[in-house]
Design a protein around this motif. Structure first.
Motif, PDB file in Angstrom:
ATOM      1  N   UNK A   1       0.834  -1.195   0.000  1.00  0.00           N
ATOM      2  CA  UNK A   1       0.000   0.000   0.000  1.00  0.00           C
ATOM      3  C   UNK A   1       0.875   1.254   0.000  1.00  0.00           C
ATOM      4  N   UNK A   2       0.207   2.402   0.020  1.00  0.00           N
ATOM      5  CA  UNK A   2       0.925   3.677   0.013  1.00  0.00           C
ATOM      6  C   UNK A   2       1.641   3.855   1.348  1.00  0.00           C
ATOM      7  N   UNK A   3       2.888   4.245   1.275  1.00  0.00           N
ATOM      8  CA  UNK A   3       3.690   4.448   2.480  1.00  0.00           C
ATOM      9  C   UNK A   3       3.381   5.808   3.096  1.00  0.00           C
ATOM     10  N   UNK A   4       3.792   5.964   4.339  1.00  0.00           N
ATOM     11  CA  UNK A   4       3.479   7.195   5.067  1.00  0.00           C
ATOM     12  C   UNK A   4       4.114   8.409   4.411  1.00  0.00           C
ATOM     13  N   UNK A   5       5.408   8.301   4.014  1.00  0.00           N
ATOM     14  CA  UNK A   5       6.076   9.462   3.423  1.00  0.00           C
ATOM     15  C   UNK A   5       5.487   9.799   2.052  1.00  0.00           C
ATOM     16  N   UNK A   6       4.991   8.770   1.331  1.00  0.00           N
ATOM     17  CA  UNK A   6       4.354   9.032   0.039  1.00  0.00           C
ATOM     18  C   UNK A   6       3.054   9.803   0.230  1.00  0.00           C
ATOM     19  N   UNK A   7       2.299   9.444   1.250  1.00  0.00           N
ATOM     20  CA  UNK A   7       1.079  10.182   1.564  1.00  0.00           C
ATOM     21  C   UNK A   7       1.403  11.635   1.885  1.00  0.00           C
ATOM     22  N   UNK A   8       2.466  11.847   2.637  1.00  0.00           N
ATOM     23  CA  UNK A   8       2.849  13.215   2.993  1.00  0.00           C
ATOM     24  C   UNK A   8       3.278  14.007   1.764  1.00  0.00           C
ATOM     25  N   UNK A   9       4.033  13.366   0.866  1.00  0.00           N
ATOM     26  CA  UNK A   9       4.487  14.064  -0.334  1.00  0.00           C
ATOM     27  C   UNK A   9       3.304  14.492  -1.192  1.00  0.00           C
TER      28      UNK A   9
END
Length: 600
Positions: free
Chosen positions: A286-294
């Motif tokens: 799934x989408x990683x935490x830092x990717x969500x933040x970016x």
């Protein structure tokens, strides 16, 4: 013959009757004759004269002028004559038994005069709350099936309905009748993802909005705020007007609503992109935490003053791609990288997923601006996705997920405008036909439907969920999704069952309580039309077509069996005809049958 001679001639029967009440010196024949002509009154039944006259009549009942009731019917045959009546009852075995029972007397009267007498002394429960869809299968009384009206009248705890029925028995027709009635009550039905284009004709007939998505259809921008974005624009204009008039209280109220709306828009944009990325990475992670933040940082920069985008002119996926590819100091900090080379290494998989949303099959739908934003003023909204390739599960899941996000954003926008006093309070009725395809389209769909089913009362939204059997809810890929989906039936305000096989009724026994009669009824509806000989060429319908059992409670409360009834307008318009592709075949078969060309 004198009276004395008559007494002497009847001595044989006078002796026992003299001891039982006869008056010896009375001429009973003369008395009976005078009573019949009206010259004498009938004596009291229990007096000596009355008892003697009754016994004389029984002895001489075939004589003319006896004055007995039997004498009036002496022309009837013996098998039809009634038994003689005595003080102890009718004579003969059984005290009144007749060898042949005559037909009862029939009376004709209005329903007001004979209310509760014909044909049932106690009426069955048949609510007339809301939209009438048919008649009671037993009493013939009109029956309504309306989630909002049932909820208003406290028949159910929340305005939702779960429909179960085998294919071809009319469940989609029932839903169309409910949606048709909803528009008449001022509600707005939304079919967010019409997989088989079964609601396009109804929407067109009502003058509603049909949005076509798929190959050769329109586009859908996941970053467009849609109706919710237009609501933000209206709120800003209203706040500016309130500030110009010096209404500080309204400015403060609109400011709070505006802050909530902008946060909701940003959250939905990030969730929409992350959900699409997860569908592309279905077999990886799934989408990683830092990717969500970016993604969130990039959207904030795009909507900033230097970004050049706003709610009236939203960015596209390619704009998001370029912003993340360029990178900023905030994005580097989100990846915990100090060099651009390290940053690019960390965002490689993210950029690959975003690239798949720009090009390829997904790009044909998501790479451009939304062709038709949803219209709040439309009487009905239908998003037609029937042109999607049914074998491309990733594309279908992405489109369905985006459709539901757009539809629910429309609901939130309507409530936002109502809270701001800029529009009336609206009620929405969301329909999920072919639920097994909707929740099986991707990992995020079960959570989306679960969210709606739990918050529909708060959001003034009714929910219609339609599928074939409860087994459809057990075909999801993960055990968590299966448990969540099974809760849809438990939380539904009412459950409507059409024709179901025996095994399905047993499977539902944990959620619904069926009586033995209801079990027999529901399973009997699952059979097809009765067989007929070749000489009888009249087409028959399946036994259970249009028959449903409405269960408004999960306990032993009896259900309401109904038979849907179509109006002339519905029949003439063909809005319920889901066998349109078989029209030529049916017409040809009917012509062959009329000419006798029948295979034997």
């Amino acid at each position: 013959m004198t009276l004395t001679d008559t007494r002497r001639a009847s001595t044989d029967f006078d002796q026992p009757q003299r001891r039982r009440g006869f008056v010896p010196d009375l001429d009973y024949a003369d008395l009976a004759a005078r009573i019949e002509t009206g010259e004498a009154a009938e004596p009291a039944k229990l007096s000596r004269v009355g008892i003697g006259l009754a016994r004389w009549r029984n002895t001489h009942r075939d004589a003319a002028g006896s004055g007995s009731p039997q004498g009036k019917h002496r022309a009837d045959p013996d098998w039809r004559s009634a038994l003689a009546t005595t003080a102890d009852g009718a004579r003969g075995a059984g005290g009144g038994r007749m060898t042949s029972v005559p037909a009862p007397i029939e009376y004709e009267a209005s329903s007001v005069q004979l209310c509760g007498l014909n044909p049932w002394a106690i009426g069955a429960a048949a609510p007339n709350s809301g939209t009438i869809v048919g008649q009671h299968a037993v009493t013939g009384e009109a029956v309504a099936c309306d989630p909002f009206a049932y909820f208003r009248d406290n028949h159910i705890a929340n305005p939702s309905m779960f429909v179960l029925s085998l294919p071809g028995l009319g469940k989609s027709s029932l839903i169309r009748k409910v949606l048709l009635g909803a528009t008449a009550w001022g509600q707005t039905p939304i079919v967010a993802g019409d997989i088989k284009a079964e609601y396009v004709a109804l929407t067109t007939m009502l003058g509603g909005q049909v949005v076509t998505l798929g190959h050769g259809g329109g586009h859908l921008n996941p970053l467009a705020a849609g109706t919710l974005g237009h609501a933000v624009v209206r709120l800003r204009a209203a706040r500016t007007d309130a500030a110009a008039t010096g209404d500080t209280a309204r400015v403060e109220h609109l400011g709070e609503l505006l802050g909530t709306a902008e946060l909701t828009v940003r959250t939905r944009q990030v969730n929409a992109v992350c959900a699409l990325i997860e569908l592309i990475r279905y077999d990886t992670h799934s989408v990683r935490a830092f990717e969500n933040s970016i993604i969130g940082i990039a959207l904030d920069e795009l909507y900033s003053d230097s970004g050049g985008f706003d709610y009236a002119n939203p960015p596209l996926i390619r704009d998001l791609y370029q912003r993340i590819d360029t990178g900023s100091e905030a994005m580097l900090r989100a990846t915990y990288q100090t060099t651009r080379e390290g940053y690019r290494t960390h965002i490689t998989e993210l950029m690959q997923a975003l690239g798949a949303l720009i090009s390829g099959p997904l790009g044909t739908i998501f790479a451009d601006h939304t062709s038709q934003p949803l219209d709040l003023d439309a009487p009905m909204i239908c998003i037609d996705v029937s042109s999607l390739d049914r074998g491309d599960t990733a594309l279908k899941a992405a489109v369905m997920l985006s459709c539901w996000a757009d539809a629910y954003g429309t609901v939130e926008a309507a409530h936002l405008l109502a809270d701001a006093g800029l529009d009336r309070q609206r009620l929405f009725l969301l329909a999920l036909d072919e639920l097994w395809q909707v929740i099986g389209a991707g990992p995020g769909m079960v959570a989306r439907v679960n969210e709606i089913s739990r918050l529909n009362r708060t959001d003034a939204t009714g929910l219609l969920m339609i599928t074939h059997t409860g087994r459809d809810l057990e075909t999801l890929p993960t055990e968590a999704d299966i448990k969540t989906a099974k809760g849809f039936i438990d939380r539904a305000g009412m459950v409507v069952c059409g024709g179901l096989p025996i095994g399905e009724v047993e499977r539902l026994s944990g959620e619904l309580k069926f009586t033995s009669a209801e079990q027999d009824m529901v399973t009997s509806w699952s059979r097809g039309a009765a067989l007929r000989s070749a000489e009888r060429r009249t087409a028959r319908s399946p036994i259970g077509r249009g028959k449903f059992l409405i269960k408004v409670a999960k306990d032993n409360t009896p259900g309401i069996p109904i038979q849907t009834v179509f109006t002339d307008l519905e029949i003439d318009s063909g809005v319920h005809d889901t066998n349109a592709r078989f029209a030529d075949y049916f017409d040809t078969a009917a012509g062959d049958a009329s000419t006798g060309s029948v295979l034997r």
